[in-house]
Design an enzyme around this catalytic site. Structure first.
Site, PDB file in Angstrom:
ATOM      1  N   CYS A  18       0.828  -1.249  -0.026  1.00  0.00           N
ATOM      2  CA  CYS A  18      -0.098  -0.058  -0.050  1.00  0.00           C
ATOM      3  C   CYS A  18       0.916   1.385   0.121  1.00  0.00           C
ATOM      4  O   CYS A  18       2.084   1.145   0.125  1.00  0.00           O
ATOM      5  CB  CYS A  18      -0.954  -0.020   1.176  1.00  0.00           C
ATOM      6  SG  CYS A  18      -1.877  -1.339   1.440  1.00  0.00           S
ATOM      7  N   CYS A 290      12.968  -3.312   4.249  1.00  0.00           N
ATOM      8  CA  CYS A 290      12.634  -4.306   3.022  1.00  0.00           C
ATOM      9  C   CYS A 290      13.554  -4.101   1.852  1.00  0.00           C
ATOM     10  O   CYS A 290      13.487  -3.196   1.025  1.00  0.00           O
ATOM     11  CB  CYS A 290      11.064  -4.278   2.603  1.00  0.00           C
ATOM     12  SG  CYS A 290      10.671  -5.368   1.261  1.00  0.00           S
ATOM     13  N   ASP A 399      16.119  -8.679 -16.177  1.00  0.00           N
ATOM     14  CA  ASP A 399      14.955  -8.660 -15.165  1.00  0.00           C
ATOM     15  C   ASP A 399      15.190  -8.404 -13.916  1.00  0.00           C
ATOM     16  O   ASP A 399      16.261  -8.796 -13.451  1.00  0.00           O
ATOM     17  CB  ASP A 399      13.964  -9.840 -15.495  1.00  0.00           C
ATOM     18  CG  ASP A 399      12.501  -9.790 -15.075  1.00  0.00           C
ATOM     19  OD1 ASP A 399      12.234  -8.499 -14.851  1.00  0.00           O
ATOM     20  OD2 ASP A 399      11.933 -10.747 -15.364  1.00  0.00           O
ATOM     21  N   CYS A 497      12.957 -13.121   2.548  1.00  0.00           N
ATOM     22  CA  CYS A 497      12.243 -13.824   1.222  1.00  0.00           C
ATOM     23  C   CYS A 497      13.519 -14.633   0.175  1.00  0.00           C
ATOM     24  O   CYS A 497      13.125 -15.609  -0.519  1.00  0.00           O
ATOM     25  CB  CYS A 497      11.532 -12.897   0.085  1.00  0.00           C
ATOM     26  SG  CYS A 497      12.545 -11.511  -0.338  1.00  0.00           S
TER      27      CYS A 497
END
Length: 508
Positions: A18, A290, A399, A497
């Site tokens: 968000c 992050c 990428d 992650c």
């Protein structure tokens, strides 16, 4: 292998979280500044962080019993018209643009949330996801408080309604209330809270989600040299703005001031900004910003940790060229977030940069859409091949990341079908192998293609000539190179992650 290829095509990429934005008019109230319009433009600048819904709440100040608000599903530009903006004028306000990571995609979950307290109404907008949302929901409901949405942001709002244990003999103590919330949950959240005549900008102690402050300048002073030390009102300052990213400031005539520090509570009023408290991390833990904000989420012109995101992505490309060189005729990119990395790879390798894909800019970012079928349709309509630029040539295709693998496979086939001789995929981030519980929609390891196929097999599955990821050490080096005193305990990144090492214990 055909079965594996089908699996790759059916999955989508990373889903964003968000964006929050807030504004307080400086000087005398009622203000001539159109606060609602400023917030709307700020949310347009944050549209890349969420396209499902948006909302704005404004207030005339502490004597205003009715907060003006408008929410809707879809893009900011379609939700807010001249007519709706004329109904949400005020002296201060907050806004939110959303992608659902907790709670369904429906109007009921749209932020900001507004609730009544014994000291009047408060409005809250939240970016992030609480790592202990389940236990906190139970705690709130055991107090006899009903919850009307599935959003953990509503839980935060209800926790702010609780009176501190020491009471409030001298009136509302919002600093104590906010600290209580921060003691209840360590991450992940950046908040803007509106109450009375002021806003509070709050960042969790680990600094997992970004948040920054800017000065809204008059038209004359915005084009003048920037002066230092604007923590209070001068005649040139029209207001103060708070945003998830600084990229939203320039289009408003705002100047970047600084980041909200991890654990910091900042009070913003018509008289200026004041840092009132910093909540420390337990056990002298390092911060956990992050790292995927740099890789993918943030807009390239945003400033984070004192450096421009574009520069970090270029360094990732340069590092990737060092780690994974290949003989080729040209370097290109999957537009647009990978473009800086491709430029960096080209500069480091000496191979020319050439565009090979034309992007349809009227198709939304595919990862934003939570439905798999919508993702698939987005990929199919998103790119066209610039065949004359690469026919019969060897391409290094950069990428930014490969998560579920649904975008890159069709692109490789598109390039070969248009005449490419070789397509070497180079990924400017390490393989994503672990779920995120801090606001990114990666729910299971099984969804992540890197857990099913190592790089060589994945290249075969995608039809690429080769595929190499940037290493974790290489990403860390590229990110921290531009941060002052990066070896201090004040710098740290969440890479769960990538590594499986989470900054805090998870409670579900």
């Amino acid at each position: 292998m055909a079965e594996l290829e089908t699996l790759v095509e059916e999955e989508g990429g990373l889903d964003e979280k968000c964006g929050v934005f807030a504004c307080v008019a400086a000087g005398d109230w009622p203000t001539q500044l159109d606060v609602g319009h400023v917030i709307c433009l700020g949310l347009v600048g944050l549209q890349h962080r969420g396209q499902e819904s948006a909302g704005i709440v404004t207030s005339r100040g502490k004597d205003d019993d009715i907060l003006a608000r408008h929410k809707g599903m879809g893009m900011v530009s379609t939700i807010f018209t001249d007519e709706t903006l004329s109904k949400i004028k005020g002296n201060l306000g907050i806004g939110h643009t959303r992608y659902s990571t907790a709670g369904f995609s429906e109007l009921n979950n749209c932020q900001p949330f507004v609730v009544d307290t014994i000291h009047g109404k408060i409005a809250v907008a939240h970016n992030g996801e609480l790592v202990n949302a389940g236990p906190l929901r139970q705690k709130v409901m055991k107090r006899g408080i009903g919850l009307s949405t599935g959003s953990d942001s509503e839980v935060i709002t209800q926790l702010l309604c609780s009176i501190p244990s020491d009471g409030e003999p001298d009136g509302p103590d919002w600093q104590a209330r906010i600290r209580n919330v921060m003691n209840e949950t360590l991450m992940s959240y950046s908040l803007v809270i509106m109450t009375g005549d002021c806003l509070y900008a709050v960042r969790d102690p680990y600094g997992n989600r970004p948040l920054c402050i800017g000065r809204l300048m008059s038209g004359v002073s915005f084009n003048s040299p920037v002066k230092n030390g604007y923590d209070s009102v001068s005649e040139d300052i029209e207001g103060w703005v708070v945003s998830s990213e600084s990229c939203s400031f320039q289009s408003l005539g705002a100047v970047y001031q600084r980041e909200v520090q991890p654990g910091e509570i900042v009070r913003v009023t018509k008289d200026g900004i004041e840092s009132i408290c910093v909540v420390s991390r337990p056990n002298q833990d390092p911060p956990a910003f992050c790292i995927f904000e740099y890789v993918y989420f943030a807009r390239a012109d945003s400033i984070m940790e004192g450096q421009m995101v574009y520069s970090v992505r270029m360094r990732c490309g340069r590092q990737l060229a060092k780690e994974a060189p290949v003989e080729a005729d040209l370097v290109s990119t999957v537009p647009e977030s990978a473009t800086p990395a491709a430029m960096g790879y080209a500069q480091q390798s000496g191979i020319p940069y050439v565009e090979v894909l034309n992007k349809n800019r009227y198709v939304g970012r595919t990862f934003i859409q939570p439905n798999t079928r919508l993702r698939q349709l987005g990929v199919a309509k998103k790119f066209g091949a610039l065949a004359e630029n690469f026919k019969g040539k060897r391409i290094v295709l950069i990428d930014d990341s490969i998560v579920r693998g649904n975008t890159i496979g069709p692109i490789v086939r598109l390039l070969f079908n248009a005449g490419a001789k070789e397509v070497h995929i180079r990924v400017a981030s390490p393989p994503v192998k672990n779920p995120c519980y801090m606001g990114i929609n990666i729910p299971t390891k099984e969804e992540l293609i890197a857990n099913r196929l190592e790089a060589t097999k994945l290249a075969e599955c995608l039809g690429a000539t080769s595929l190499v990821y940037l290493t974790v050490d290489g990403l860390t080096l590229a990110v921290r190179e531009g941060i002052e005193n990066s070896k201090d305990n004040g710098v740290g990144h969440c890479m769960a992650c990538l590594t499986g090492k989470y900054p805090v214990n998870l409670e579900w």
